[in-house]
Design a protein around this motif. Structure first.
Motif, mmCIF file in Angstrom:
data_model
loop_
_atom_site.group_PDB
_atom_site.id
_atom_site.type_symbol
_atom_site.label_atom_id
_atom_site.label_comp_id
_atom_site.label_asym_id
_atom_site.label_seq_id
_atom_site.Cartn_x
_atom_site.Cartn_y
_atom_site.Cartn_z
ATOM 1 N N LEU A 71 -69.123 -6.743 85.833
ATOM 2 C CA LEU A 71 -67.760 -7.131 85.489
ATOM 3 C C LEU A 71 -67.629 -8.647 85.434
ATOM 4 N N ILE A 75 -66.192 -10.655 82.239
ATOM 5 C CA ILE A 75 -65.016 -11.512 82.357
ATOM 6 C C ILE A 75 -65.372 -12.963 82.034
ATOM 7 N N ILE A 80 -63.912 -7.749 79.202
ATOM 8 C CA ILE A 80 -63.739 -6.862 80.346
ATOM 9 C C ILE A 80 -64.554 -5.601 80.076
ATOM 10 N N GLU A 260 -63.344 0.334 88.535
ATOM 11 C CA GLU A 260 -63.060 -0.850 87.716
ATOM 12 C C GLU A 260 -62.041 -1.757 88.397
ATOM 13 N N ILE A 264 -62.694 -5.561 89.306
ATOM 14 C CA ILE A 264 -61.897 -6.607 88.656
ATOM 15 C C ILE A 264 -61.201 -7.459 89.719
ATOM 16 N N PHE A 274 -59.776 -14.945 83.786
ATOM 17 C CA PHE A 274 -59.648 -13.927 82.740
ATOM 18 C C PHE A 274 -59.755 -14.547 81.352
#
Length: 333
Positions: A71, A75, A80, A260, A264, A274
């Motif tokens: 992840l 990112i 994503i 997830e 995240i 992000f």
């Protein structure tokens, strides 16, 4: 062209004194947050600061720590990957069919599990770069649904258990009180740190996240970088699945649900933006520990699962809001 690539590499690697100082202060801040959280939980629950509980936290955090690596890379490229939980489930169900149902060699089955995950991650990359879907949110959301559906269909929604000890090794064995999975996590983070900071490809990942068009014009193979990132993410999801199977001695088609969100949250709490191009892999592991300690503490305090889910959601929103404020400050200069 080569000069442009070197310029991008130098630009990514070079930081001003003030920029470096702010990054160090942010790193210090999240470590301090983890320490304060541990102190508060120690006061509220005498069971928190025990060896058994801390090793339990480490064992449970290992799966999220491995998923978070993938992840983090996604990112970092301003993308994503919402499919990691479903890839984890489908890969391990495939391993279960090969190793338990068909009785094939466990090492071969384990290898095929990693291959399944890697292939699914690569397909995520292809949907983004070849089909030119507008954002990884779309392609990985589609993969999330498809992989979960296949995992449920091929096993009639039934779990598979009774794995060979060699498959359970990573998730269930310990060296003294320390889970083997903790050594695996340490190894993976060191390798990823060296990859991102010591190789041109690692610097290109930062560059692509910072500005895809500028990276393309400077000669960087942007599509190749994106394919690589999502392929690694798929591999990490499958590897995390192997650790999870070893811990519970079972593969089940609903495994990895909501992984997830935890991953995240860990990556964003760790300071990755992000908007891409900003983040440290070392801080991601601190984010993983904050999420793991928070969940463990809520369990020890008998907080119900609904409120735990609400808390993690609130943490994600706060972390993203902090990132948005940071971006506004940077643009205002």
């Amino acid at each position: 062209m080569a000069e442009n690539q070197e310029a991008v590499k130098a630009g990514v690697g070079k930081k001003s004194f003030v920029g470096g100082l702010k990054e160090n202060l942010y790193s210090f801040g999240i470590v301090l947050s983890l320490v304060l959280l541990c102190i508060i939980l120690t006061i509220l629950s005498p069971r928190f600061l025990t060896v058994d509980n801390l090793m339990n936290v480490a064992s449970q955090a290992s799966v999220n720590a491995i998923v978070s690596i993938g992840l983090f890379l996604a990112i970092l490229t301003s993308g994503i990957d919402l499919s990691v939980g479903s890839i984890l489930a489908l890969s391990t169900m495939g391993m279960g069919i090969l190793a338990v149902k068909l009785g094939l060699n466990p090492i071969f089955s384990l290898f095929m599990c990693l291959l399944f995950g890697t292939l699914l991650g690569y397909i995520n990359g292809l949907m983004l770069t070849k089909l030119r879907l507008p954002h990884p949110f779309i392609s990985t959301m589609g993969m999330k649904q498809m992989a979960r559906g296949i995992a449920l269909a091929i096993t009639a929604a039934q779990p598979i258990s009774g794995f060979h000890p060699s498959i359970d090794f990573l998730g269930s064995n310990r060296v003294g009180p320390v889970p083997v999975s903790l050594f695996l996590v340490a190894f993976l983070y060191i390798v990823m740190y060296l990859f991102l900071t010591r190789t041109a490809t690692g610097r290109y990942i930062y560059a692509v996240g910072g500005n895809k068009e500028a990276s393309r014009l400077s000669g960087i193979n942007v599509n190749g970088i994106l394919n690589l990132v999502f392929t690694i993410s798929g591999f990490m999801a499958a590897l995390a699945g192997i650790v999870l199977v070893g811990r519970v001695d079972s593969a089940y088609p609903l495994a990895g649900m909501d992984y997830e969100s935890d991953a995240i949250a860990a990556v964003i709490i760790g300071g990755a933006s992000f908007f891409g191009g900003i983040g440290k892999i070392g801080n991601t592991i601190v984010g993983v520990l904050i999420i793991a300690v928070l969940r463990n503490g809520l369990n020890l305090l008998n907080v119900n699962s609904a409120l735990q889910t609400f808390t993690i959601g609130a943490v994600i929103i706060v972390a993203v809001f902090v990132d948005v404020l940071r971006q506004r400050v940077m643009k205002a200069r």
